[in-house]
Write a protein that holds these residues in place. Structure first.
Motif, PDB file in Angstrom:
ATOM      1  N   MET A 106       0.873  -1.173   0.000  1.00 15.93           N
ATOM      2  CA  MET A 106       0.000   0.000   0.000  1.00 15.93           C
ATOM      3  C   MET A 106       0.912   1.224   0.000  1.00 15.93           C
ATOM      4  SD  MET A 106      -3.143   0.151   2.739  1.00 15.93           S
ATOM      5  CE  MET A 106      -2.959   1.874   3.170  1.00 15.93           C
ATOM      6  N   VAL A 107       0.452   2.333  -0.541  1.00 18.30           N
ATOM      7  CA  VAL A 107       1.262   3.552  -0.530  1.00 18.30           C
ATOM      8  C   VAL A 107       0.386   4.705  -0.080  1.00 18.30           C
ATOM      9  CG1 VAL A 107       2.567   5.178  -1.959  1.00 18.30           C
ATOM     10  CG2 VAL A 107       2.859   2.729  -2.311  1.00 18.30           C
ATOM     11  N   MET A 108       0.912   5.532   0.828  1.00 20.65           N
ATOM     12  CA  MET A 108       0.176   6.754   1.184  1.00 20.65           C
ATOM     13  C   MET A 108       1.080   7.963   0.987  1.00 20.65           C
ATOM     14  SD  MET A 108      -0.188   6.565   5.264  1.00 20.65           S
ATOM     15  CE  MET A 108       1.219   6.765   6.317  1.00 20.65           C
ATOM     16  N   ASN A 138       3.055  -0.835   4.036  1.00 14.35           N
ATOM     17  CA  ASN A 138       2.510   0.475   3.688  1.00 14.35           C
ATOM     18  C   ASN A 138       3.639   1.501   3.605  1.00 14.35           C
ATOM     19  OD1 ASN A 138       0.638   2.622   3.411  1.00 14.35           O
ATOM     20  ND2 ASN A 138       0.466   2.867   5.648  1.00 14.35           N
ATOM     21  N   PHE A 139       3.954   1.959   2.386  1.00 14.09           N
ATOM     22  CA  PHE A 139       5.016   2.953   2.226  1.00 14.09           C
ATOM     23  C   PHE A 139       4.450   4.361   2.299  1.00 14.09           C
ATOM     24  CE2 PHE A 139       7.000  -0.680   0.036  1.00 14.09           C
ATOM     25  CZ  PHE A 139       8.246  -0.662   0.642  1.00 14.09           C
ATOM     26  N   ALA A 140       5.037   5.199   3.150  1.00 16.38           N
ATOM     27  CA  ALA A 140       4.721   6.621   3.150  1.00 16.38           C
ATOM     28  C   ALA A 140       5.689   7.272   2.166  1.00 16.38           C
ATOM     29  CB  ALA A 140       4.890   7.200   4.552  1.00 16.38           C
ATOM     30  N   LEU A 141       5.147   7.722   1.062  1.00 18.38           N
ATOM     31  CA  LEU A 141       5.966   8.177  -0.060  1.00 18.38           C
ATOM     32  C   LEU A 141       5.482   9.560  -0.469  1.00 18.38           C
ATOM     33  CD1 LEU A 141       8.186   7.057  -1.913  1.00 18.38           C
ATOM     34  CD2 LEU A 141       6.419   6.015  -3.305  1.00 18.38           C
ATOM     35  N   ASN A 142       6.363  10.556  -0.414  1.00 19.81           N
ATOM     36  CA  ASN A 142       5.974  11.959  -0.575  1.00 19.81           C
ATOM     37  C   ASN A 142       4.835  12.269   0.399  1.00 19.81           C
ATOM     38  OD1 ASN A 142       6.256  14.530  -1.556  1.00 19.81           O
ATOM     39  ND2 ASN A 142       4.910  14.212  -3.306  1.00 19.81           N
ATOM     40  N   TYR A 143       5.054  11.866   1.635  1.00 19.31           N
ATOM     41  CA  TYR A 143       4.070  12.009   2.704  1.00 19.31           C
ATOM     42  C   TYR A 143       4.526  13.069   3.697  1.00 19.31           C
ATOM     43  CZ  TYR A 143       1.633  11.005   7.054  1.00 19.31           C
ATOM     44  OH  TYR A 143       0.906  11.135   8.202  1.00 19.31           O
ATOM     45  N   GLU A 148      -1.190  15.880   5.375  1.00 22.91           N
ATOM     46  CA  GLU A 148      -2.286  14.910   5.472  1.00 22.91           C
ATOM     47  C   GLU A 148      -3.476  15.496   6.247  1.00 22.91           C
ATOM     48  OE1 GLU A 148      -1.626  11.737   8.288  1.00 22.91           O
ATOM     49  OE2 GLU A 148      -2.722  10.305   7.047  1.00 22.91           O
ATOM     50  N   ILE A 149      -3.159  16.214   7.330  1.00 21.88           N
ATOM     51  CA  ILE A 149      -4.226  16.822   8.135  1.00 21.88           C
ATOM     52  C   ILE A 149      -4.902  17.955   7.357  1.00 21.88           C
ATOM     53  CG2 ILE A 149      -4.700  18.156  10.258  1.00 21.88           C
ATOM     54  CD1 ILE A 149      -2.614  16.318  11.673  1.00 21.88           C
ATOM     55  N   VAL A 150      -4.097  18.760   6.642  1.00 20.53           N
ATOM     56  CA  VAL A 150      -4.665  19.846   5.831  1.00 20.53           C
ATOM     57  C   VAL A 150      -5.661  19.272   4.805  1.00 20.53           C
ATOM     58  CG1 VAL A 150      -4.129  21.587   4.052  1.00 20.53           C
ATOM     59  CG2 VAL A 150      -2.715  21.439   6.121  1.00 20.53           C
ATOM     60  N   ARG A 151      -5.262  18.192   4.144  1.00 19.57           N
ATOM     61  CA  ARG A 151      -6.149  17.571   3.155  1.00 19.57           C
ATOM     62  C   ARG A 151      -7.433  17.049   3.800  1.00 19.57           C
ATOM     63  NH1 ARG A 151      -3.359  15.671  -1.680  1.00 19.57           N
ATOM     64  NH2 ARG A 151      -1.319  16.641  -1.653  1.00 19.57           N
ATOM     65  N   ALA A 152      -7.292  16.449   4.974  1.00 20.69           N
ATOM     66  CA  ALA A 152      -8.472  15.906   5.660  1.00 20.69           C
ATOM     67  C   ALA A 152      -9.424  17.034   6.048  1.00 20.69           C
ATOM     68  CB  ALA A 152      -8.040  15.120   6.895  1.00 20.69           C
ATOM     69  N   VAL A 153      -8.860  18.129   6.583  1.00 19.97           N
ATOM     70  CA  VAL A 153      -9.702  19.260   7.008  1.00 19.97           C
ATOM     71  C   VAL A 153     -10.420  19.848   5.805  1.00 19.97           C
ATOM     72  CG1 VAL A 153      -9.662  21.608   7.977  1.00 19.97           C
ATOM     73  CG2 VAL A 153      -8.334  19.776   9.080  1.00 19.97           C
ATOM     74  N   LYS A 154      -9.696  19.991   4.680  1.00 17.57           N
ATOM     75  CA  LYS A 154     -10.322  20.515   3.453  1.00 17.57           C
ATOM     76  C   LYS A 154     -11.483  19.635   3.014  1.00 17.57           C
ATOM     77  CE  LYS A 154      -6.806  23.145   1.018  1.00 17.57           C
ATOM     78  NZ  LYS A 154      -5.594  22.973   0.223  1.00 17.57           N
ATOM     79  N   ALA A 155     -11.257  18.318   3.019  1.00 18.03           N
ATOM     80  CA  ALA A 155     -12.290  17.382   2.563  1.00 18.03           C
ATOM     81  C   ALA A 155     -13.511  17.438   3.486  1.00 18.03           C
ATOM     82  CB  ALA A 155     -11.726  15.963   2.506  1.00 18.03           C
ATOM     83  N   LEU A 179      -8.152  10.614   6.814  1.00 13.50           N
ATOM     84  CA  LEU A 179      -6.694  10.583   6.724  1.00 13.50           C
ATOM     85  C   LEU A 179      -6.261   9.499   5.727  1.00 13.50           C
ATOM     86  CD1 LEU A 179      -5.854  10.957  10.535  1.00 13.50           C
ATOM     87  CD2 LEU A 179      -5.736  12.737   8.769  1.00 13.50           C
ATOM     88  N   MET A 180      -4.985   9.541   5.342  1.00  9.69           N
ATOM     89  CA  MET A 180      -4.498   8.587   4.325  1.00  9.69           C
ATOM     90  C   MET A 180      -4.439   7.152   4.840  1.00  9.69           C
ATOM     91  SD  MET A 180      -1.525  10.994   2.790  1.00  9.69           S
ATOM     92  CE  MET A 180      -1.924  12.446   1.800  1.00  9.69           C
ATOM     93  N   THR A 181      -4.526   6.991   6.159  1.00  8.82           N
ATOM     94  CA  THR A 181      -4.525   5.651   6.754  1.00  8.82           C
ATOM     95  C   THR A 181      -5.937   5.067   6.848  1.00  8.82           C
ATOM     96  OG1 THR A 181      -4.428   6.854   8.847  1.00  8.82           O
ATOM     97  CG2 THR A 181      -2.393   5.808   8.118  1.00  8.82           C
ATOM     98  N   ALA A 182      -6.946   5.812   6.373  1.00  8.88           N
ATOM     99  CA  ALA A 182      -8.338   5.353   6.486  1.00  8.88           C
ATOM    100  C   ALA A 182      -8.556   3.936   5.937  1.00  8.88           C
ATOM    101  CB  ALA A 182      -9.280   6.347   5.813  1.00  8.88           C
TER     102      ALA A 182
END
Ligand code: V07
Length: 250
Positions: A106-108, A138-143, A148-155, A179-182
């Motif tokens: 998996m990649v986040m 699960n690779f965190a890549l360009n993470y 991640e929090i900014v994106r979640a708040v926007k969504a 979050l990306m771990t959802a």
């Protein structure tokens, strides 16, 4: 003496479900050997393979590895382009082994910013292991944790704006779900966070998800880390009393 690690052995019935690792010390490992930094990254990739199999054999359910942060673009261009080749090499040399061990990749992170060939290698690794239902690698890549929090708040904000969600219904669960771990569901939060190479910082890795994680810091450099180092970290984890802020074990 009681806590001497050599006298305490691993309890196979209490393996952490989710382990996250900040793989630090590749450059230092190379410098010690008068090698270029990229030689350290190459060795670090081999360590990823060994540690992933070791974790899978121990019964770990999710292994999250910090491979490339949103800040790593500031490194010398040559180093960045070498790093971008690593998912391609990893895919070529290791995916059959992962399938054999039933490991799902998996990649986040924001993979849309990666070079075309790197994006393809990542997609191929995900596709080729899609039917595996063992450990998730699960690779965190360009993470970045704040990103991640900014994106979640926007969504979440746009769901409130469109009326899909009421502001009153925003909760910890709703935030976790954005979050990306959802996709990891109940396994989203690491039980154990390991950082190698002696640094005691988070460096914008998982922020929300580590609220109740146990931290283990080791002086070992990432290329020197192995299955035994992982077992030692798990033993430290098992020697601690997790309290979740007093919510359990009462
Ligand atoms: C990278 C090796 C590990 C040490 C730390 C940095 C260097 C594996 C991957 C990878 C990522 C995605 C994927 C398959 C493999 C990787 C980068 C760096 C950028 F789908 N190791 N590794 N990616 N290093």
């Amino acid at each position: 003496m009681e806590k001497d690690q050599n006298r305490v052995s691993l309890d196979p019935s209490r393996i952490p479900n989710h382990i996250a690792i900040i793989m630090d010390g590749n450059g230092r490992w190379a410098k010690k050997r008068h090698l270029p930094r990229v030689a350290g990254h190459k060795e670090g990739m081999n360590t990823v393979k060994k540690v992933a199999i070791a974790a899978s054999d121990l019964g770990v359910k999710v292994l999250t590895l910090y491979a490339f942060s949103t800040e790593n673009w500031k490194r010398p261009q040559k180093e960045v382009s070498y790093l971008m080749q690593l998912p391609i090499r990893f895919f070529k040399t290791f995916v059959p082994d992962l399938v054999k061990h039933n490991v799902k990749v998996m990649v986040m992170g924001d993979t849309s910013q990666l070079p075309e060939g790197t994006q393809k290698a990542v997609k191929d690794a995900i596709n080729d292991t899609a039917d595996c239902d063992g450990m998730i690698l699960n690779f965190a890549l360009n993470y970045g944790g704040r990103d991640e929090i900014v994106r979640a708040v926007k969504a979440i904000a746009s769901e409130v704006e469109s009326g899909k969600l009421s502001s009153q219904d925003v909760s910890g669960t709703v935030i976790s779900q954005h979050l990306m771990t959802a996709p990891l569901g109940r396994l989203a939060d690491p039980d154990l966070l390991i950082r190698t190479s002696g640094e005691m910082r988070l460096s914008n890795f998982l922020l929300w998800q580590i609220a109740y994680s146990e931290f283990v810091f080791t002086d070992e450099l990432w290329p020197d880390f192995d299955g035994q180092s992982l077992e030692k970290a798990i033993i430290q984890f098992q020697q601690r009393h997790r309290r979740f802020g007093g919510l359990i074990n009462k």
